[in-house]
Design a protein around this motif. Structure first.
Motif, PDB file in Angstrom:
ATOM      1  N   LEU A 260       0.808  -1.218   0.000  1.00 33.21           N
ATOM      2  CA  LEU A 260       0.000   0.000   0.000  1.00 33.21           C
ATOM      3  C   LEU A 260       0.846   1.275   0.000  1.00 33.21           C
ATOM      4  O   LEU A 260       0.301   2.367   0.166  1.00 33.21           O
ATOM      5  N   HIS A 290      -6.071   4.913   4.427  1.00 36.34           N
ATOM      6  CA  HIS A 290      -5.144   3.777   4.414  1.00 36.34           C
ATOM      7  C   HIS A 290      -5.491   2.757   5.504  1.00 36.34           C
ATOM      8  O   HIS A 290      -5.315   1.549   5.308  1.00 36.34           O
ATOM      9  N   GLN A 293      -8.043   0.736   4.001  1.00 42.04           N
ATOM     10  CA  GLN A 293      -7.456  -0.158   3.003  1.00 42.04           C
ATOM     11  C   GLN A 293      -6.777  -1.353   3.657  1.00 42.04           C
ATOM     12  O   GLN A 293      -6.858  -2.479   3.150  1.00 42.04           O
ATOM     13  N   GLN A 296      -9.513  -3.738   4.725  1.00 47.20           N
ATOM     14  CA  GLN A 296     -10.079  -4.460   3.590  1.00 47.20           C
ATOM     15  C   GLN A 296      -9.106  -5.498   3.050  1.00 47.20           C
ATOM     16  O   GLN A 296      -9.483  -6.650   2.780  1.00 47.20           O
TER      17      GLN A 296
END
Length: 320
Positions: A260, A290, A293, A296
């Motif tokens: 990421l 983030h 993210q 997820q």
């Protein structure tokens, strides 16, 4: 294989039934953090440490006391669990219960959601309050960006240890292995050498936890690396994978950070002392987006892990 034969094979696979039962029970009836039985284990560990950890003794004596205290607590739990397993009438139900107690998927997800909400609202006080029970560093001196990085690291490692590590050791040795792993991780957390009073006494617990962590967390790191940005993540593992002081968590943080492009690690303050830690991952400081993210990404990989483990338990007839 006919449908009836397939269903019959599922119903006779006690390991698989215990796994699915524990996941379902954990989903429907999660144990509140404040009422979790493992908190009793933490309190007992603190009491044991006050009896056998003497800071005035030399290094070797404190290290030996750490090993003996760890063995006293963990082996006692091991013997008790083995004795209980010989007395119960329904072994599958025992394994299900132990795995349910060892898992902490729901609480980690709830922590992630709460922290993300507080972080997106720039609520530093709530962020510190949420992280304080889970990390040993001083949260009061952290800036909002520092809290974001600490929160990201906490969520990543919590998923790794409290879900993947538990499921991995369940596949190896059933519910007993899963709960014993959590107990070992709990001792490493309570007796962390980052706390001044456990600077030497706590090293044995950390070393043992690192050994137990290395395979499951590295497998999760490789699983996270798959898919988009896989080349970047794998290259990051080759370059930074061995930089962290603990091999399992290091791989997990590096893989997620490079996946990421997030900046993780770096200096941290423990007991008002600044400790230098390697900088891992990319260059972007974690934001609320983030954190979402990360949630997820890891949740998707956890579902894959459960599916793969279920298939392995089905074909290898389980461990019970």
């Amino acid at each position: 294989m006919t449908t009836s034969a397939f269903i019959a094979s599922l119903t006779t696979n006690s390991s698989l039934l215990a796994l699915w039962g524990a996941l379902l029970l954990h989903r429907l009836l999660p144990i509140p953090y404040q009422l979790h039985p493992l908190r009793i284990w933490h309190q007992v560990a603190l009491l044991v440490a006050t009896r056998v950890n003497h800071p005035h003794e030399n290094y070797s004596q404190r290290s030996l006391a750490g090993y003996l205290a760890w063995a006293l607590m963990w082996l006692t739990a091991f013997v008790l669990l083995l004795a209980i397993s010989q007395l119960v009438w329904y072994p599958t139900l025992l394994q299900l219960t132990l795995l349910w107690l060892a898992l902490d998927w729901h609480h980690t997800a709830h922590l992630s959601q709460q922290f993300n909400h507080a972080y997106s609202c720039n609520n530093k006080d709530q962020c510190r309050q949420l992280l304080a029970p889970h990390i040993n560093r001083n949260t009061e001196v952290l800036s909002l960006l520092g809290l974001g990085k600490a929160g990201a690291e906490t969520i990543i490692l919590s998923y790794g240890r409290h879900v993947v590590g538990v499921l991995f050791w369940y596949a190896i040795g059933g519910g007993i292995a899963a709960i014993l792993y959590r107990l070992a991780i709990g001792l490493a957390r309570v007796w962390s050498p980052t706390r001044a009073q456990y600077a030497v006494f706590g090293y044995p617990a950390i070393r043992i936890a690192a050994i137990l962590d290395i395979v499951p967390l590295r497998l999760l790191a490789l699983l996270i690396s798959c898919g988009r940005n896989s080349r970047t993540a794998l290259q990051g593992l080759r370059q930074q994978g061995e930089h962290w002081h603990l091999p399992g968590p290091g791989w997990l943080l590096v893989a997620t950070g490079h996946k990421l492009a997030l900046s993780l690690g770096g200096p941290a303050i423990y007991n008002n002392i600044k400790m230098e830690r390697p900088r891992l991952g990319g260059r972007i400081t974690p934001s609320a987006l983030h954190i979402a993210q990360i949630q997820q990404l890891i949740t998707q990989r956890l579902y894959v892990w459960v599916v793969v483990e279920s298939v392995l338990l089905y074909f290898f007839c389980g461990v019970l």
